[in-house]
Design an enzyme around this catalytic site. Structure first.
Site, PDB file in Angstrom:
ATOM      1  N   CYS A  59       0.820  -1.214   0.000  1.00 58.88           N
ATOM      2  CA  CYS A  59       0.000   0.000   0.000  1.00 58.88           C
ATOM      3  C   CYS A  59       0.850   1.258   0.000  1.00 58.88           C
ATOM      4  O   CYS A  59       0.693   2.142  -0.835  1.00 58.88           O
ATOM      5  CB  CYS A  59      -0.927  -0.014   1.214  1.00 58.88           C
ATOM      6  SG  CYS A  59      -1.838   1.526   1.410  1.00 58.88           S
ATOM      7  N   GLY A 132      11.723 -14.370   6.354  1.00 60.02           N
ATOM      8  CA  GLY A 132      11.348 -15.368   7.352  1.00 60.02           C
ATOM      9  C   GLY A 132      10.852 -16.663   6.737  1.00 60.02           C
ATOM     10  O   GLY A 132      10.042 -16.648   5.811  1.00 60.02           O
ATOM     11  N   ALA A 198      -7.267  -6.294 -16.887  1.00 59.56           N
ATOM     12  CA  ALA A 198      -8.495  -5.522 -16.705  1.00 59.56           C
ATOM     13  C   ALA A 198      -8.824  -5.379 -15.229  1.00 59.56           C
ATOM     14  O   ALA A 198      -9.952  -5.111 -14.852  1.00 59.56           O
ATOM     15  CB  ALA A 198      -9.642  -6.219 -17.433  1.00 59.56           C
ATOM     16  N   HIS A 472     -26.916  20.721  -0.732  1.00 54.45           N
ATOM     17  CA  HIS A 472     -26.956  21.245  -2.101  1.00 54.45           C
ATOM     18  C   HIS A 472     -25.896  22.315  -2.297  1.00 54.45           C
ATOM     19  O   HIS A 472     -25.693  23.130  -1.408  1.00 54.45           O
ATOM     20  CB  HIS A 472     -28.346  21.833  -2.370  1.00 54.45           C
ATOM     21  CG  HIS A 472     -28.582  22.173  -3.798  1.00 54.45           C
ATOM     22  ND1 HIS A 472     -28.665  21.223  -4.795  1.00 54.45           N
ATOM     23  CD2 HIS A 472     -28.732  23.376  -4.411  1.00 54.45           C
ATOM     24  CE1 HIS A 472     -28.872  21.829  -5.955  1.00 54.45           C
ATOM     25  NE2 HIS A 472     -28.909  23.136  -5.743  1.00 54.45           N
TER      26      HIS A 472
END
Length: 499
Positions: A59, A132, A198, A472
């Protein structure tokens, strides 16, 4: 050696974690908080091109973090174009500097690597940059990059080794192709790029490379985004094609040859149709493979200690407490069988496991309704079931799909991408129209999805959505006004930002 309950004082550590990615580090820090003696072993086997990285796993180094930063680079390019319509005088020839972007991204990653080292030190977790391998019950061999070996013992072990990109197994793939493991530190602009695959990795990379101005082609064997809602996947593909990304469908590469060395060089790709004898050829500067990832479980000595894996996939089956068939060995993250492969899931599982082992907790990781986002040019946020899975689970007659296109206000002045952003909820009509699937295609999809994920966890119904007043003018308000069902066949096209 006897079981852990017989000889507790004979172990070097309470817990040894193999893998210093998001899940492993989360478990290590949590266990250390309860006064446990913890070791983390982390080792990055270099890619075929020799790319390696620091502590933190996929990540941080070659996944979510650099991917999102490069996605942002592409969005800023679009924002520069839009800004002219808003009165900004921007030079006509705006250029992107690959080297500067890579330097900035790698500097940020470097600071994160360092931060993880510091955090482990502060919590008194022992960290070794070593590979490991189990060598016997409760025992592990750690080999550093100079080949020096050490043996350690522990009462418990946690496998958090993650996955690495898969290669095609064709002539020239490892010699001349790159993977996502190489892309984010690539020391030169990739130029004209072919992306094979894909997966969400393939489409995200295609999106940001095209977004910074490169010529990008995606070669797809069958469908886009397998496992995701196919209605959404097809809309993503259509949008990418409209924005200049080329797709070669139902072809697979069979050979990659170098025409000219260089940075980038020139490559010839020979591909075969998946449903005929047709052969095609193309020339590219870079070929990026994104055809899937394989669990790093086959070379860590699991057979020595009897841990069962799925022989086909390499994935490890575990109990609902992340325990393998060997009671003192646990596993978390992308290597688990039939679990969601996402960083926050591994982190949650790691933390909760440590709390159960060392703090008397009984809370287990909930793998249901996990939200996720695909950072394609038009971002896709999802939580819960895809339409296909909902039909399979409840029957077509028992689900109602509400949907609508929407047009972000910010896009109206540049007058772009009307009726491309899309919102959809899937409701179970047999359960008070409970929302079982949430899907959104549009800007900031991750930000939109996160809050709705909490609502889904609380049992959100269509009636509750309808009674919620929208904010809004924002994209997310569309979910408070969904009225058209797919079943009705009525139009969902929008004339303006407010429907």
């Amino acid at each position: 050696m006897n079981g852990p309950e017989d000889l507790p004082e004979s172990y070097d550590y309470d817990l040894i974690i193999i893998g210093g990615g998001s899940g492993g580090l989360a478990a290590a820090k949590e266990a250390a908080q309860y006064g446990k003696k913890v070791m983390v072993l982390d080792f990055v086997t270099p890619t075929p091109l020799g790319t390696r990285w620091g502590l933190g796993g996929t990540c941080v180094n070659v996944g979510c973090i650099p991917k999102k930063l490069m996605h942002q680079a592409a969005l800023l390019g679009q924002a520069l174009q839009d800004s002219r319509n808003y009165g900004w005088k921007v030079e006509e020839t705006v250029k992107h500097d690959w080297d500067r972007m890579i330097e900035a991204v790698q500097n940020h990653i470097g600071s994160l690597n360092w931060g993880y080292r510091v955090a482990l030190r502060e919590k008194k977790v022992v960290y070794e940059n070593a590979y490991g391998q189990f060598i016997g019950p409760h025992r592990i061999k750690a080999t550093n990059n100079k080949g020096k070996e050490k043996i350690y013992s522990a009462e418990r072990f946690l496998i958090a080794t993650g996955e690495r990109p898969r290669y095609l197994g064709i002539p020239g793939d490892k010699e001349y192709c790159i993977s996502s493991d190489d892309l984010f530190s690539l020391p030169y602009c990739p130029g004209k790029t072919l992306i094979v695959g894909a997966s969400y990795v393939a489409l995200e990379c295609a999106g940001f490379l095209a977004g910074i101005g490169l010529d990008v082609t995606v070669m797809v064997r069958s469908i886009l985004l397998r496992g995701f809602d196919q209605d959404m996947a097809n809309k993503i593909g259509e949008h990418m094609e409209e924005h200049g990304i080329k797709f070669i469908r139902q072809f697979v590469p069979i050979k990659v040859e170098q025409i000219e060395a260089g940075t980038p060089g020139r490559l010839r790709v020979v591909a075969q149709s998946t449903n005929s004898e047709e052969i095609i050829e193309g020339e590219y500067n870079t070929v990026l493979l994104a055809i899937g990832r394989d669990a790093c479980t086959r070379k860590i000595g699991l057979e020595t200690v009897g841990v069962k894996i799925n022989e086909k996939t390499g994935k490890i089956p575990v109990t609902d407490e992340e325990q393998t068939n060997v009671p003192y060995i646990y596993a978390i993250g992308d290597i688990l069988e039939d679990k969601v492969e996402l960083t926050p899931v591994a982190i949650q599982a790691g933390r909760l496991l440590a709390q159960r082992l060392y703090a008397g907790s009984t809370v287990k990781c909930d793998y249901e309704n996990v939200p996720t986002t695909v950072f394609t040019p038009l971002e896709y946020g999802a939580c819960g079931l895809s339409e296909e899975k909902a039909v399979e689970k409840f029957g077509e007659e028992n689900i109602e799909v509400y949907h609508s296109y929407f047009w972000p206000l910010e896009w109206t002045i540049p007058s772009r991408d009307n009726n491309k952003c899309y919102a959809k909820i899937i409701c179970n009509t047999k359960d008070n129209e409970r929302v079982v699937g949430f899907h959104v295609l549009g800007p900031n999809a991750g930000e939109v999805t996160q809050g709705f994920a909490a609502a889904l966890k609380c049992g959100l119904t269509k009636k509750q959505l309808d009674s919620t007043i929208g904010i809004h003018p924002v994209c997310a308000e569309v979910f408070t006004t969904l009225s058209v069902t797919k079943r009705s066949g009525a139009s969902i096209l929008q004339a303006g930002c407010u429907g």
